[in-house]
Design a protein around this motif. Structure first.
Motif, PDB file in Angstrom:
ATOM      1  N   UNK A   1      17.165  11.526 -15.035  1.00 37.03           N
ATOM      2  CA  UNK A   1      16.230  10.528 -15.564  1.00 37.03           C
ATOM      3  C   UNK A   1      16.339   9.274 -14.704  1.00 37.03           C
ATOM      4  N   UNK A   2      15.216   8.624 -14.452  1.00 42.25           N
ATOM      5  CA  UNK A   2      15.248   7.388 -13.664  1.00 42.25           C
ATOM      6  C   UNK A   2      14.037   6.535 -13.989  1.00 42.25           C
ATOM      7  N   UNK A   3      14.100   5.284 -13.557  1.00 43.90           N
ATOM      8  CA  UNK A   3      12.999   4.335 -13.760  1.00 43.90           C
ATOM      9  C   UNK A   3      12.564   3.807 -12.402  1.00 43.90           C
ATOM     10  N   UNK A   4      11.260   3.807 -12.172  1.00 45.54           N
ATOM     11  CA  UNK A   4      10.693   3.229 -10.953  1.00 45.54           C
ATOM     12  C   UNK A   4       9.981   1.924 -11.290  1.00 45.54           C
ATOM     13  N   UNK A   5      10.232   0.896 -10.498  1.00 48.91           N
ATOM     14  CA  UNK A   5       9.531  -0.386 -10.614  1.00 48.91           C
ATOM     15  C   UNK A   5       8.459  -0.408  -9.536  1.00 48.91           C
ATOM     16  N   UNK A   6       7.193  -0.451  -9.952  1.00 47.70           N
ATOM     17  CA  UNK A   6       6.078  -0.236  -9.029  1.00 47.70           C
ATOM     18  C   UNK A   6       5.072  -1.389  -9.051  1.00 47.70           C
ATOM     19  N   UNK A   7       4.437  -1.585  -7.913  1.00 44.33           N
ATOM     20  CA  UNK A   7       3.353  -2.550  -7.796  1.00 44.33           C
ATOM     21  C   UNK A   7       2.249  -1.963  -6.946  1.00 44.33           C
ATOM     22  N   UNK A   8       1.285  -2.811  -6.579  1.00 45.73           N
ATOM     23  CA  UNK A   8       0.141  -2.366  -5.784  1.00 45.73           C
ATOM     24  C   UNK A   8       0.035  -3.190  -4.508  1.00 45.73           C
ATOM     25  N   UNK A   9      -0.164  -2.512  -3.408  1.00 44.07           N
ATOM     26  CA  UNK A   9      -0.327  -3.195  -2.134  1.00 44.07           C
ATOM     27  C   UNK A   9      -1.516  -4.155  -2.177  1.00 44.07           C
ATOM     28  N   UNK A  10      -2.518  -3.803  -2.952  1.00 40.19           N
ATOM     29  CA  UNK A  10      -3.717  -4.640  -3.052  1.00 40.19           C
ATOM     30  C   UNK A  10      -3.427  -6.020  -3.642  1.00 40.19           C
ATOM     31  N   UNK A  11      -2.297  -6.158  -4.326  1.00 38.12           N
ATOM     32  CA  UNK A  11      -1.943  -7.439  -4.947  1.00 38.12           C
ATOM     33  C   UNK A  11      -1.083  -8.326  -4.052  1.00 38.12           C
ATOM     34  N   UNK A  12      -0.788  -7.879  -2.837  1.00 36.11           N
ATOM     35  CA  UNK A  12      -0.088  -8.740  -1.887  1.00 36.11           C
ATOM     36  C   UNK A  12      -1.046  -9.854  -1.447  1.00 36.11           C
ATOM     37  N   UNK A  13      -0.566 -11.092  -1.501  1.00 28.90           N
ATOM     38  CA  UNK A  13      -1.414 -12.238  -1.175  1.00 28.90           C
ATOM     39  C   UNK A  13      -1.625 -12.357   0.339  1.00 28.90           C
ATOM     40  N   UNK A  14      -2.547 -13.221   0.729  1.00 32.43           N
ATOM     41  CA  UNK A  14      -2.885 -13.391   2.141  1.00 32.43           C
ATOM     42  C   UNK A  14      -1.718 -13.927   2.966  1.00 32.43           C
TER      43      UNK A  14
END
Length: 206
Positions: free
Chosen positions: A96-109
């Motif tokens: 069992x494990x947990x991944x902390x994820x985001x989106x590349x599209x939310x990286x600022x300029x």
């Protein structure tokens, strides 16, 4: 922060669960891999790549591309960084494990990313998932302070040292071959661009 199962619809924006892949031998072989107090990552392991499932992953999941099968094991409960590739990554949860994820599209300029946008996903042992190329991810976290073992499948040559080019603004994030990394300053990752702003999320606080 809510911890969401990868089997829920919210995960579809970040990846998908892969069904029908026999990974029993792979899970068994992984029991012999190290489980350190920190985190270890091996991009390629010959004993894993010798298994029949490696050819299935190459021919089917990656459409004939050469692949490498390695692992990420250890003990971790913090975000510390987020990376992305130009290709999907296959993760096979041995524990069992947990991944902390985001989106590349939310990286600022300015190449920063607000960690408040990160979501936590629970991956049950034995589950095979595809993490999309545009999904920001890093080392898994264990559950209830237990260690984790995770098989990592990527196109061959990923995550090896390279000479960093200086052509594009994005190049300052290039930490290895096919690996762009934003680190949190608290993690003190040598040579990494500290692009994560906000809390260095800990699953111990969730």
């Amino acid at each position: 922060m809510e911890i969401i199962s990868v089997k829920e619809k919210e995960f579809k924006e970040y990846g998908k669960v892969i069904e029908g892949l026999d990974v029993a031998q792979l899970l068994q072989k992984m029991q012999k891999t190290p489980l350190p107090d920190d985190v270890i990552y091996e991009p390629s392991d010959a004993s894993l790549e010798a298994l029949e499932v490696c050819e299935v992953l190459r021919r089917s999941v990656y459409g004939g591309l050469p692949v490498q099968i390695g692992y990420c094991n250890g003990h971790n409960e913090k975000l510390n960084g987020l990376e992305y590739h130009r290709s999907s990554e296959i993760n096979i949860a041995v524990t069992d494990m947990i991944l902390l994820l985001g989106k590349q599209q939310d990286i600022e300029s300015d190449d920063t990313y607000d960690t408040a946008k990160v979501k936590a996903f629970f991956v049950p042992a034995g589950t095979v998932i595809e993490v999309y190329a545009t999904t920001l991810h890093y080392a898994p976290c264990g559950v209830d302070k237990k260690g984790f073992r995770c098989v990592v499948v990527l196109p061959k040559g990923t995550n090896y040292p390279i000479e960093q080019p200086h052509l594009l603004k994005e190049d300052k994030l290039l930490a290895a071959s096919n690996k762009w990394l934003l680190a949190h300053e608290e993690a003190k990752i040598a040579g990494a661009f500290n692009g994560l702003k906000g809390e260095n999320i800990s699953i111990g606080n969730l």
